[in-house]
Design a protein around this motif. Sequence first.
Motif, PDB file in Angstrom:
ATOM      1  N   GLY A 270       0.859  -1.335  -0.176  1.00 52.14           N
ATOM      2  CA  GLY A 270       0.039  -0.042  -0.008  1.00 52.14           C
ATOM      3  C   GLY A 270       0.909   1.167  -0.096  1.00 52.14           C
ATOM      4  N   ILE A 271       0.402   2.250   0.590  1.00 51.06           N
ATOM      5  CA  ILE A 271       0.996   3.561   0.481  1.00 51.06           C
ATOM      6  C   ILE A 271       2.171   3.445   1.767  1.00 51.06           C
ATOM      7  CG2 ILE A 271       0.652   6.005   0.852  1.00 51.06           C
ATOM      8  CD1 ILE A 271      -0.266   5.016  -1.764  1.00 51.06           C
ATOM      9  N   ALA A 272       3.394   4.093   1.432  1.00 50.28           N
ATOM     10  CA  ALA A 272       4.423   4.140   2.299  1.00 50.28           C
ATOM     11  C   ALA A 272       4.681   2.788   3.064  1.00 50.28           C
ATOM     12  CB  ALA A 272       4.070   5.442   3.437  1.00 50.28           C
ATOM     13  N   PRO A 273       4.907   1.739   2.500  1.00 52.63           N
ATOM     14  CA  PRO A 273       5.004   0.437   3.075  1.00 52.63           C
ATOM     15  C   PRO A 273       6.172   0.152   3.801  1.00 52.63           C
ATOM     16  CG  PRO A 273       5.363   0.375   0.773  1.00 52.63           C
ATOM     17  CD  PRO A 273       4.949   1.759   0.879  1.00 52.63           C
ATOM     18  N   ALA A 274       7.281   0.867   3.318  1.00 49.00           N
ATOM     19  CA  ALA A 274       8.574   0.486   3.955  1.00 49.00           C
ATOM     20  C   ALA A 274       9.277   1.611   4.602  1.00 49.00           C
ATOM     21  CB  ALA A 274       9.515  -0.146   2.839  1.00 49.00           C
ATOM     22  N   ALA A 275      10.324   1.968   4.267  1.00 45.52           N
ATOM     23  CA  ALA A 275      11.445   3.281   4.732  1.00 45.52           C
ATOM     24  C   ALA A 275      10.497   4.600   4.668  1.00 45.52           C
ATOM     25  CB  ALA A 275      12.696   3.328   4.094  1.00 45.52           C
ATOM     26  N   SER A 276       9.787   4.614   3.600  1.00 47.82           N
ATOM     27  CA  SER A 276       9.045   5.906   3.231  1.00 47.82           C
ATOM     28  C   SER A 276       8.172   6.201   4.455  1.00 47.82           C
ATOM     29  CB  SER A 276       8.486   5.753   1.955  1.00 47.82           C
ATOM     30  OG  SER A 276       9.398   5.679   0.882  1.00 47.82           O
ATOM     31  N   GLY A 277       7.490   4.963   5.074  1.00 50.64           N
ATOM     32  CA  GLY A 277       6.621   5.464   6.175  1.00 50.64           C
ATOM     33  C   GLY A 277       7.200   5.294   7.693  1.00 50.64           C
ATOM     34  N   LYS A 278       8.783   4.964   7.766  1.00 48.71           N
ATOM     35  CA  LYS A 278       9.182   4.889   8.974  1.00 48.71           C
ATOM     36  C   LYS A 278      10.469   5.500   9.109  1.00 48.71           C
ATOM     37  CE  LYS A 278       7.622   0.070   8.965  1.00 48.71           C
ATOM     38  NZ  LYS A 278       6.870   0.206   7.715  1.00 48.71           N
ATOM     39  N   ALA A 279      10.968   6.404   8.265  1.00 49.63           N
ATOM     40  CA  ALA A 279      12.031   7.340   8.333  1.00 49.63           C
ATOM     41  C   ALA A 279      11.746   8.406   9.225  1.00 49.63           C
ATOM     42  CB  ALA A 279      12.500   7.676   6.926  1.00 49.63           C
ATOM     43  N   GLY A 280      12.974   8.987   9.535  1.00 51.04           N
ATOM     44  CA  GLY A 280      12.775  10.230  10.572  1.00 51.04           C
ATOM     45  C   GLY A 280      12.279  11.622   9.935  1.00 51.04           C
ATOM     46  N   GLY A 281      12.320  11.722   8.804  1.00 53.81           N
ATOM     47  CA  GLY A 281      11.637  12.763   8.048  1.00 53.81           C
ATOM     48  C   GLY A 281      12.523  13.992   8.399  1.00 53.81           C
ATOM     49  N   PHE A 282      13.739  13.847   8.500  1.00 54.95           N
ATOM     50  CA  PHE A 282      14.853  15.088   8.720  1.00 54.95           C
ATOM     51  C   PHE A 282      15.032  15.682   7.526  1.00 54.95           C
ATOM     52  CE2 PHE A 282      18.881  17.033   9.287  1.00 54.95           C
ATOM     53  CZ  PHE A 282      18.617  17.732  10.379  1.00 54.95           C
ATOM     54  N   LEU A 283      15.076  16.994   7.466  1.00 54.66           N
ATOM     55  CA  LEU A 283      15.151  17.870   6.093  1.00 54.66           C
ATOM     56  C   LEU A 283      16.195  18.963   6.470  1.00 54.66           C
ATOM     57  CD1 LEU A 283      11.355  18.512   5.547  1.00 54.66           C
ATOM     58  CD2 LEU A 283      13.014  16.737   4.440  1.00 54.66           C
ATOM     59  N   ALA A 284      17.315  18.778   5.769  1.00 55.12           N
ATOM     60  CA  ALA A 284      18.667  20.007   5.616  1.00 55.12           C
ATOM     61  C   ALA A 284      18.573  20.462   4.455  1.00 55.12           C
ATOM     62  CB  ALA A 284      19.809  19.336   6.278  1.00 55.12           C
TER      63      ALA A 284
ATOM     64  N   LEU B 246      24.179  23.231  14.221  1.00 56.78           N
ATOM     65  CA  LEU B 246      24.489  22.635  12.823  1.00 56.78           C
ATOM     66  C   LEU B 246      23.532  23.408  11.964  1.00 56.78           C
ATOM     67  CD1 LEU B 246      24.920  19.014  13.360  1.00 56.78           C
ATOM     68  CD2 LEU B 246      26.548  20.445  13.251  1.00 56.78           C
ATOM     69  N   GLY B 247      22.413  23.871  12.588  1.00 52.93           N
ATOM     70  CA  GLY B 247      21.425  24.587  11.731  1.00 52.93           C
ATOM     71  C   GLY B 247      20.294  25.068  12.452  1.00 52.93           C
ATOM     72  N   ARG B 248      19.764  26.195  11.750  1.00 57.88           N
ATOM     73  CA  ARG B 248      18.510  26.816  12.339  1.00 57.88           C
ATOM     74  C   ARG B 248      17.408  26.733  11.498  1.00 57.88           C
ATOM     75  NH1 ARG B 248      20.269  29.414  17.146  1.00 57.88           N
ATOM     76  NH2 ARG B 248      22.667  29.928  16.898  1.00 57.88           N
ATOM     77  N   GLU B 249      16.239  27.078  12.196  1.00 54.52           N
ATOM     78  CA  GLU B 249      14.867  27.167  11.422  1.00 54.52           C
ATOM     79  C   GLU B 249      14.890  27.292  10.094  1.00 54.52           C
ATOM     80  OE1 GLU B 249      11.702  28.605  13.687  1.00 54.52           O
ATOM     81  OE2 GLU B 249      12.204  27.398  15.554  1.00 54.52           O
ATOM     82  N   ASP B 250      15.722  28.107   9.464  1.00 56.95           N
ATOM     83  CA  ASP B 250      15.814  28.532   8.192  1.00 56.95           C
ATOM     84  C   ASP B 250      16.426  27.318   7.093  1.00 56.95           C
ATOM     85  OD1 ASP B 250      18.246  28.988   8.982  1.00 56.95           O
ATOM     86  OD2 ASP B 250      18.777  30.730   7.735  1.00 56.95           O
ATOM     87  N   THR B 251      17.033  26.538   7.895  1.00 58.41           N
ATOM     88  CA  THR B 251      17.632  25.464   6.972  1.00 58.41           C
ATOM     89  C   THR B 251      17.407  24.210   7.439  1.00 58.41           C
ATOM     90  OG1 THR B 251      19.980  25.563   8.156  1.00 58.41           O
ATOM     91  CG2 THR B 251      19.627  27.067   6.338  1.00 58.41           C
ATOM     92  N   ILE B 252      16.551  24.038   8.641  1.00 56.60           N
ATOM     93  CA  ILE B 252      16.420  22.447   8.988  1.00 56.60           C
ATOM     94  C   ILE B 252      14.785  22.410   9.341  1.00 56.60           C
ATOM     95  CG2 ILE B 252      16.658  21.122  11.135  1.00 56.60           C
ATOM     96  CD1 ILE B 252      19.239  21.654   9.563  1.00 56.60           C
ATOM     97  N   ALA B 253      14.375  21.319   9.185  1.00 59.37           N
ATOM     98  CA  ALA B 253      12.881  21.114   9.185  1.00 59.37           C
ATOM     99  C   ALA B 253      12.712  19.511   9.424  1.00 59.37           C
ATOM    100  CB  ALA B 253      12.189  21.653   7.991  1.00 59.37           C
ATOM    101  N   GLN B 254      11.606  19.162   9.822  1.00 59.78           N
ATOM    102  CA  GLN B 254      11.319  17.621   9.901  1.00 59.78           C
ATOM    103  C   GLN B 254       9.856  17.404   9.394  1.00 59.78           C
ATOM    104  OE1 GLN B 254      11.131  16.078  13.958  1.00 59.78           O
ATOM    105  NE2 GLN B 254      11.865  14.070  13.340  1.00 59.78           N
ATOM    106  N   VAL B 255       9.520  16.053   9.016  1.00 60.56           N
ATOM    107  CA  VAL B 255       8.078  15.980   8.429  1.00 60.56           C
ATOM    108  C   VAL B 255       7.810  14.597   8.836  1.00 60.56           C
ATOM    109  CG1 VAL B 255       8.763  15.277   6.084  1.00 60.56           C
ATOM    110  CG2 VAL B 255       6.556  16.056   6.466  1.00 60.56           C
ATOM    111  N   HIS B 256       6.743  14.307   8.824  1.00 65.95           N
ATOM    112  CA  HIS B 256       6.109  12.700   9.379  1.00 65.95           C
ATOM    113  C   HIS B 256       6.039  12.162   7.671  1.00 65.95           C
ATOM    114  CE1 HIS B 256       4.492   9.321  10.665  1.00 65.95           C
ATOM    115  NE2 HIS B 256       4.035   9.637  11.789  1.00 65.95           N
ATOM    116  N   PRO B 257       6.998  11.141   7.425  1.00 63.08           N
ATOM    117  CA  PRO B 257       7.067  10.624   6.220  1.00 63.08           C
ATOM    118  C   PRO B 257       5.774   9.941   5.730  1.00 63.08           C
ATOM    119  CG  PRO B 257       8.509   9.440   7.455  1.00 63.08           C
ATOM    120  CD  PRO B 257       8.047  10.800   8.268  1.00 63.08           C
ATOM    121  N   LYS B 258       5.146   9.367   6.889  1.00 60.94           N
ATOM    122  CA  LYS B 258       3.947   8.293   6.302  1.00 60.94           C
ATOM    123  C   LYS B 258       2.913   9.079   6.080  1.00 60.94           C
ATOM    124  CE  LYS B 258       1.280   4.394   7.762  1.00 60.94           C
ATOM    125  NZ  LYS B 258       1.369   3.810   6.526  1.00 60.94           N
TER     126      LYS B 258
END
Length: 266
Positions: free
Chosen positions: A64-78, A152-164
């Motif tokens: 289905g949708i987001a079955p493997a790592a795409s649904g379980k990763a940390g979602g860290f964005l730099a 290492l980074g502030r809010e203008d360059t670091i974000a996070q999202v829930h991948p699933k």
Amino acid sequence: TVPNLPKKILISSRIKVNHNRRKAKTMVAYSKIVIAGGGVIGNSISYYLAKRHGASCTIIDPVGIAPAASGKAGGFLAKDWSEGSPIGELMSRSFDLHAEQADDLGAEKIDYRRLEAAAVMMASNGSGRKPAGKKLEGVEWADVNVVGGNILGREDTIAQVHPKKLCEAMWNYSKESVGSKLILGKIAEAITDSDNKRIIGVRLEDGSTVDADALIVACGPWTDGARSWFGSEVEDKMPRMYGIKVTFYSCYFSTMVYFTLNCCYS
């Protein structure tokens, strides 16, 4: 001249990349698009086909949708951690696209947030004690024996999202806006025309078939398995494809000629 093609299946090969997400939709060159893989790349393709081109597709995935790592990763964005590298510009663009997705899909729906990242240095022979408990005995705690650190980074360059949640939101948009479909199953064979030059469909392991005039393989580390879908004669001519070694390495098949869609998801 414009060929007489059915439905909305025309796209100019001279269309340039435009980062203005409010631009008018352009038509796509295929009307029966099948995407193998329901992870972040498959859903991203489905989402932007719908959002920018008004085109529907069919996603085929065993789970289905987001079955493997795409649904379980940390979602860290730099945004800039690969600056100066071959993927630096791509990573920066990916960061900006995630911010746009938060605006369009709703930051609360995908748990998107801006934050700071820090590196913390710890002494190895201090007297600090970790919290008690068997479940926590293997955890290294950053507030014990800290001797220094830096941002290492502030809010203008670091974000996070829930991948699933992101994958599910992109899929819901594609499904609700243009009628894209999800089929639970596993592709066993690519069906070609009598000249063995064009994709006309795929056959699943249960024997059912799905019509297709374009096949996109976005199966992550399982992408290499697509080589067997075309028979030994074609398989031997294709290079090995490693979804782990290349960041979400995907392939597109239409006229039996393949090229890569190198997508970056930090």
